[in-house]
Scaffold this motif. Structure first.
Motif, PDB file in Angstrom:
ATOM      1  N   GLY A 161       0.807  -1.215   0.000  1.00 16.99           N
ATOM      2  CA  GLY A 161       0.000   0.000   0.000  1.00 16.99           C
ATOM      3  C   GLY A 161       0.838   1.262   0.000  1.00 16.99           C
ATOM      4  O   GLY A 161       0.578   2.207  -0.749  1.00 16.99           O
ATOM      5  N   LEU A 162       1.879   1.290   0.845  1.00 13.56           N
ATOM      6  CA  LEU A 162       2.774   2.452   0.900  1.00 13.56           C
ATOM      7  C   LEU A 162       3.490   2.663  -0.432  1.00 13.56           C
ATOM      8  O   LEU A 162       3.648   3.794  -0.900  1.00 13.56           O
ATOM      9  N   THR A 163       3.921   1.571  -1.046  1.00 15.47           N
ATOM     10  CA  THR A 163       4.617   1.661  -2.325  1.00 15.47           C
ATOM     11  C   THR A 163       3.701   2.234  -3.399  1.00 15.47           C
ATOM     12  O   THR A 163       4.108   3.075  -4.203  1.00 15.47           O
ATOM     13  N   HIS A 165       1.177   4.230  -2.923  1.00 16.11           N
ATOM     14  CA  HIS A 165       0.980   5.654  -2.629  1.00 16.11           C
ATOM     15  C   HIS A 165       2.159   6.484  -3.133  1.00 16.11           C
ATOM     16  O   HIS A 165       1.975   7.520  -3.782  1.00 16.11           O
ATOM     17  N   VAL A 166       3.384   6.014  -2.841  1.00 20.34           N
ATOM     18  CA  VAL A 166       4.588   6.708  -3.311  1.00 20.34           C
ATOM     19  C   VAL A 166       4.621   6.752  -4.838  1.00 20.34           C
ATOM     20  O   VAL A 166       4.972   7.775  -5.446  1.00 20.34           O
ATOM     21  N   ALA A 167       4.239   5.647  -5.472  1.00 22.38           N
ATOM     22  CA  ALA A 167       4.270   5.555  -6.934  1.00 22.38           C
ATOM     23  C   ALA A 167       3.330   6.560  -7.586  1.00 22.38           C
ATOM     24  O   ALA A 167       3.715   7.292  -8.504  1.00 22.38           O
ATOM     25  N   VAL A 168       2.089   6.610  -7.120  1.00 19.55           N
ATOM     26  CA  VAL A 168       1.089   7.486  -7.740  1.00 19.55           C
ATOM     27  C   VAL A 168       1.439   8.961  -7.542  1.00 19.55           C
ATOM     28  O   VAL A 168       1.353   9.756  -8.488  1.00 19.55           O
ATOM     29  N   THR A 169       1.844   9.336  -6.336  1.00 17.69           N
ATOM     30  CA  THR A 169       2.213  10.739  -6.105  1.00 17.69           C
ATOM     31  C   THR A 169       3.434  11.121  -6.938  1.00 17.69           C
ATOM     32  O   THR A 169       3.513  12.231  -7.467  1.00 17.69           O
ATOM     33  N   GLY A 170       4.385  10.189  -7.079  1.00 16.14           N
ATOM     34  CA  GLY A 170       5.567  10.461  -7.900  1.00 16.14           C
ATOM     35  C   GLY A 170       5.225  10.643  -9.365  1.00 16.14           C
ATOM     36  O   GLY A 170       5.772  11.534 -10.047  1.00 16.14           O
ATOM     37  N   LEU A 192      -7.286  19.037 -10.460  1.00 11.44           N
ATOM     38  CA  LEU A 192      -6.906  17.640 -10.226  1.00 11.44           C
ATOM     39  C   LEU A 192      -5.775  17.539  -9.212  1.00 11.44           C
ATOM     40  O   LEU A 192      -5.696  16.563  -8.458  1.00 11.44           O
ATOM     41  N   ASN A 193      -4.873  18.538  -9.183  1.00 13.45           N
ATOM     42  CA  ASN A 193      -3.745  18.506  -8.248  1.00 13.45           C
ATOM     43  C   ASN A 193      -4.199  18.401  -6.790  1.00 13.45           C
ATOM     44  O   ASN A 193      -3.490  17.845  -5.952  1.00 13.45           O
ATOM     45  N   GLU A 194      -5.384  18.945  -6.515  1.00 11.66           N
ATOM     46  CA  GLU A 194      -5.895  18.893  -5.150  1.00 11.66           C
ATOM     47  C   GLU A 194      -6.370  17.488  -4.782  1.00 11.66           C
ATOM     48  O   GLU A 194      -6.597  17.190  -3.612  1.00 11.66           O
ATOM     49  N   TRP A 195      -6.546  16.635  -5.789  1.00 14.24           N
ATOM     50  CA  TRP A 195      -7.061  15.284  -5.564  1.00 14.24           C
ATOM     51  C   TRP A 195      -5.989  14.202  -5.681  1.00 14.24           C
ATOM     52  O   TRP A 195      -6.288  13.019  -5.524  1.00 14.24           O
ATOM     53  N   ILE A 196      -4.750  14.605  -5.954  1.00 11.40           N
ATOM     54  CA  ILE A 196      -3.693  13.619  -6.180  1.00 11.40           C
ATOM     55  C   ILE A 196      -3.489  12.728  -4.953  1.00 11.40           C
ATOM     56  O   ILE A 196      -3.370  11.504  -5.075  1.00 11.40           O
ATOM     57  N   ASN A 197      -3.448  13.335  -3.773  1.00  8.39           N
ATOM     58  CA  ASN A 197      -3.255  12.534  -2.559  1.00  8.39           C
ATOM     59  C   ASN A 197      -4.403  11.563  -2.330  1.00  8.39           C
ATOM     60  O   ASN A 197      -4.198  10.450  -1.852  1.00  8.39           O
ATOM     61  N   ASP A 202      -6.382   6.102  -2.521  1.00  2.76           N
ATOM     62  CA  ASP A 202      -7.284   5.079  -3.061  1.00  2.76           C
ATOM     63  C   ASP A 202      -6.498   3.887  -3.606  1.00  2.76           C
ATOM     64  O   ASP A 202      -6.890   2.728  -3.406  1.00  2.76           O
ATOM     65  N   ALA A 203      -5.397   4.174  -4.315  1.00  4.04           N
ATOM     66  CA  ALA A 203      -4.564   3.094  -4.859  1.00  4.04           C
ATOM     67  C   ALA A 203      -3.982   2.246  -3.732  1.00  4.04           C
ATOM     68  O   ALA A 203      -3.946   1.010  -3.812  1.00  4.04           O
ATOM     69  N   ALA A 204      -3.535   2.919  -2.651  1.00  2.00           N
ATOM     70  CA  ALA A 204      -2.971   2.204  -1.506  1.00  2.00           C
ATOM     71  C   ALA A 204      -4.025   1.332  -0.836  1.00  2.00           C
ATOM     72  O   ALA A 204      -3.776   0.164  -0.517  1.00  2.00           O
ATOM     73  N   ILE A 205      -5.214   1.897  -0.626  1.00  5.28           N
ATOM     74  CA  ILE A 205      -6.303   1.143   0.019  1.00  5.28           C
ATOM     75  C   ILE A 205      -6.700  -0.062  -0.831  1.00  5.28           C
ATOM     76  O   ILE A 205      -6.944  -1.158  -0.307  1.00  5.28           O
ATOM     77  N   PHE A 206      -6.774   0.143  -2.145  1.00  6.31           N
ATOM     78  CA  PHE A 206      -7.143  -0.946  -3.047  1.00  6.31           C
ATOM     79  C   PHE A 206      -6.170  -2.113  -2.920  1.00  6.31           C
ATOM     80  O   PHE A 206      -6.584  -3.280  -2.811  1.00  6.31           O
ATOM     81  N   LEU A 207      -4.859  -1.814  -2.917  1.00  5.64           N
ATOM     82  CA  LEU A 207      -3.870  -2.879  -2.828  1.00  5.64           C
ATOM     83  C   LEU A 207      -3.882  -3.547  -1.450  1.00  5.64           C
ATOM     84  O   LEU A 207      -3.701  -4.759  -1.339  1.00  5.64           O
TER      85      LEU A 207
END
Length: 220
Positions: A161-163, A165-170, A192-197, A202-207
């Motif tokens: 999940g952490l990975t 999160h780091v991937a999507v923000t990067g 959209l920039n306000e929704w990046i986090n 969401d990606a972290a929670i999904f994984l």
């Protein structure tokens, strides 16, 4: 100055080194066996990154490529979960190769902390000292809680999940994403920039949910 570098890296390294510790354990190693070598190698490599960070992050597509690789790593974390009783094999690769994998993984996840450090001090000796102290502290912290970390399937889920999160923000921080993001903002009518986090979360929670489902199936 060293204390400032140490404290800022200490905070940002908690999730990064959890990911790296998970990688090390996944190949059958105990982090304490490679403790000294990991600290030395990561301190040296991160100091080099600080010296050339503006060039690295300025390469169009660099963060996107790194993010895609990290998403693959995150998927592998949660899709290759084994029962805890079977998740502690003997080392499956040589120690030198393990250190190379650690360096590669750290290269993908440490850019934010390296950027922060490069903005604090241009003195590479201060940088090296602060990073060495931070890496030593966090690795020692993980070793102290080794009984918790022995539940490696749970750690893999969290690290996945952490990975992610780091991937999507990067990915969204990459210069090549500026035009697609601005285009989507015009089409959708919001920033959209306000929704990046939120997207990264969401990606972290999904994984993480996928990892728990796989863990539950392994128990069945």
């Amino acid at each position: 100055m060293i204390i400032k570098i140490y404290l800022l890296n200490l905070i940002s390294d908690l999730d990064n080194l959890l990911i790296i510790t998970t990688v090390v354990r996944k190949y059958g190693y105990e982090p304490k066996r490679l403790f000294f070598y990991i600290v030395v190698c990561l301190t040296a490599s991160r100091t080099i990154y600080v010296a050339m960070i503006q060039y690295l992050t300025g390469i169009p597509g660099f963060r996107v490529l790194a993010g895609m690789i990290l998403l693959y790593i995150a998927f592998r974390f949660v899709s290759s979960i084994q029962p805890d009783s079977e998740a502690r094999p003997v080392p499956s690769i040589p120690a030198a190769k393990m250190l190379f994998i650690v360096l590669a993984a750290d290269f993908l996840v440490c850019m934010d902390s390296v950027l922060i450090t490069s903005g604090i001090s241009a003195n590479l000796l201060y940088t090296m000292a602060g990073m060495a102290l931070s890496l030593t502290t966090v690795l020692a912290f993980f070793e102290f809680f080794s009984e918790i970390l022995d539940k490696i399937s749970l750690v893999q889920i969290v690290a996945g999940g952490l990975t992610a999160h780091v991937a999507v923000t990067g990915i969204f921080k990459d210069p090549v994403m500026k035009y697609p993001v601005s285009l989507l903002e015009k089409v959708w009518g919001f920033q959209l920039n306000e929704w990046i986090n939120f997207i990264a979360l969401d990606a972290a929670i999904f994984l993480i949910l996928a990892g728990f489902i796989i863990k539950a199936r392994n128990r069945a």
